[in-house]
Scaffold this motif. Structure first.
Motif, PDB file in Angstrom:
ATOM      1  N   ARG A  30      11.204   4.737  14.480  1.00 57.94           N
ATOM      2  CA  ARG A  30      10.418   5.892  14.875  1.00 57.94           C
ATOM      3  C   ARG A  30       9.573   5.540  16.114  1.00 57.94           C
ATOM      4  O   ARG A  30       9.228   4.372  16.313  1.00 57.94           O
ATOM      5  N   SER A  42       2.280   4.515   1.689  1.00 58.63           N
ATOM      6  CA  SER A  42       2.473   4.816   3.106  1.00 58.63           C
ATOM      7  C   SER A  42       1.276   5.592   3.657  1.00 58.63           C
ATOM      8  O   SER A  42       0.860   6.593   3.071  1.00 58.63           O
ATOM      9  N   GLU A  59       4.454  -7.526   4.800  1.00 58.53           N
ATOM     10  CA  GLU A  59       4.007  -6.133   4.609  1.00 58.53           C
ATOM     11  C   GLU A  59       5.137  -5.427   3.899  1.00 58.53           C
ATOM     12  O   GLU A  59       6.082  -4.953   4.554  1.00 58.53           O
ATOM     13  N   TYR A  65      14.964  -1.768   2.350  1.00 62.66           N
ATOM     14  CA  TYR A  65      14.107  -2.702   3.091  1.00 62.66           C
ATOM     15  C   TYR A  65      14.247  -4.081   2.449  1.00 62.66           C
ATOM     16  O   TYR A  65      14.325  -4.184   1.226  1.00 62.66           O
ATOM     17  N   GLY A  66      14.227  -5.141   3.261  1.00 68.19           N
ATOM     18  CA  GLY A  66      14.310  -6.473   2.672  1.00 68.19           C
ATOM     19  C   GLY A  66      13.686  -7.549   3.536  1.00 68.19           C
ATOM     20  O   GLY A  66      13.610  -7.424   4.761  1.00 68.19           O
ATOM     21  N   THR A  67      13.233  -8.606   2.860  1.00 64.37           N
ATOM     22  CA  THR A  67      12.673  -9.786   3.534  1.00 64.37           C
ATOM     23  C   THR A  67      13.743 -10.871   3.528  1.00 64.37           C
ATOM     24  O   THR A  67      14.122 -11.358   2.461  1.00 64.37           O
ATOM     25  N   ALA A 115       0.863  -1.192   0.000  1.00 60.25           N
ATOM     26  CA  ALA A 115       0.000   0.000   0.000  1.00 60.25           C
ATOM     27  C   ALA A 115       0.887   1.226   0.000  1.00 60.25           C
ATOM     28  O   ALA A 115       2.033   1.159   0.450  1.00 60.25           O
ATOM     29  N   HIS A 137      11.269   5.077  -0.486  1.00 69.20           N
ATOM     30  CA  HIS A 137      11.333   6.404   0.163  1.00 69.20           C
ATOM     31  C   HIS A 137      12.746   6.722   0.665  1.00 69.20           C
ATOM     32  O   HIS A 137      12.928   7.279   1.753  1.00 69.20           O
ATOM     33  N   ASP A 152       6.653  -3.284   0.012  1.00 63.33           N
ATOM     34  CA  ASP A 152       6.211  -2.380  -1.056  1.00 63.33           C
ATOM     35  C   ASP A 152       5.973  -3.168  -2.349  1.00 63.33           C
ATOM     36  O   ASP A 152       6.264  -4.366  -2.421  1.00 63.33           O
ATOM     37  N   TYR A 164      10.820  -3.984  12.954  1.00 67.19           N
ATOM     38  CA  TYR A 164      11.886  -4.228  11.964  1.00 67.19           C
ATOM     39  C   TYR A 164      13.152  -4.676  12.693  1.00 67.19           C
ATOM     40  O   TYR A 164      13.319  -4.423  13.886  1.00 67.19           O
TER      41      TYR A 164
END
Ligand SMILES: Nc1ncnc2c1ncn2[C@@H]1O[C@H](COP(=O)(O)OP(=O)(O)OP(=O)(O)O)[C@@H](O)[C@H]1O
Ligand SMILES: Nc1nc2c(ncn2[C@@H]2O[C@H](COP(=O)(O)O)[C@@H](O)[C@H]2O)c(=O)[nH]1
Length: 209
Positions: free
Chosen positions: A47, A17, A104, A84-86, A15, A80, A106, A56
């Motif tokens: 954050r 952000s 979850e 990010y990685g799985t 989705a 952004h 991108d 994370y």
């Protein structure tokens, strides 16, 4: 076992952000004990209340690049301005045990996952409007104005990718969107069970044993 042969169901939720995917997935996990969420690695700074290993694995760019070089990720992407990685370790063992996993991530990661796991179900969450999307980002109160601006600009490109997904859910009224998400998960389990020949496997797939 090849990744595509793993018995667990794999759901990928993407989705723009602020559309509400983390809130929806969190609510789904509270209702569905058979589903586990994968914890991604990121170079983004934590954050608010976020914790290392919960939302994370927060790592620096050198560590992230090292993981890429070692082939530790099923998928990774720059989103952004952060990485990010799985990781394979986040989902491989669970799927092999027949557990259902939700990612979850991108849209770029979602399309990479579909190539490795063709049975993965890709779900795209849309906000009801651009105005509401921006208001949700502001109301969340976690990002500064510049970050919100970047995320709103990227949202246009992200929404255009929804056509590659198996399902699109509009998160206007939260409970309605959650119901839609539950329905997709349930339908996938029924579809998987229908393909099984062995009665006890069918029962296990539907949690009836
Ligand atoms: N249906 C809804 N109606 C109103 N507010 C919502 C709805 N769904 C989620 N929200 C709120 O919108 C904000 C953004 O939601 P959330 O953090 O889940 O988005 P996200 O898509 O996971 O964003 P990101 O990718 O940045 O993590 C949160 O404050 C959340 O409580
Ligand atoms: N390709 C991947 N994208 C990921 C992963 N984990 C999260 N994300 C996506 O990044 C953006 C921003 O997330 P935020 O937590 O900084 O708001 C969002 O679209 C996430 O879905 C991942 O492992 N791979």
């Amino acid at each position: 076992m090849r990744p595509e042969d793993t018995p667990g169901n794999l759901f990928v939720v993407a989705a723009p952000s602020g559309a509400g995917k983390s809130s929806l997935v969190k609510a789904l996990l509270e209702l569905d004990s058979r589903l586990a969420v994968s914890v991604s690695h990121t170079t983004r700074k934590a954050r608010g209340q976020e914790q290392h290993g919960r939302e994370y694995w927060f790592i620096d760019e050198a560590e992230f690049r090292g993981m890429i070089d070692r082939g530790d990720f099923f998928e990774w992407a720059q989103v952004h301005g952060n990485l990010y990685g799985t990781s394979r370790s986040a989902i491989e063992a669970r799927l092999e045990r027949g557990e259902d996993v939700v990612l979850e991530i991108d849209w770029q990661g979602a399309l990479q996952i579909k190539k490795i796991f063709p049975h993965a179900v890709l779900i795209f969450i849309l906000p009801p409007s651009w105005t509401e999307l921006e208001q949700r980002l502001r109301r969340r109160g976690e990002d500064d104005a510049a970050t919100i601006e970047v995320r709103m600009a990227n949202a246009r490109e992200e929404v255009a990718q929804a056509r590659h997904f198996d399902f699109v859910i509009i998160n206007s009224l939260f409970e309605t969107a959650l119901f839609d998400l539950k329905t997709v998960v349930h339908s996938q389990r029924l579809k998987y069970a229908a393909q099984l020949r062995n009665r006890s496997q069918v029962f296990a797939a539907l949690d009836l044993s």
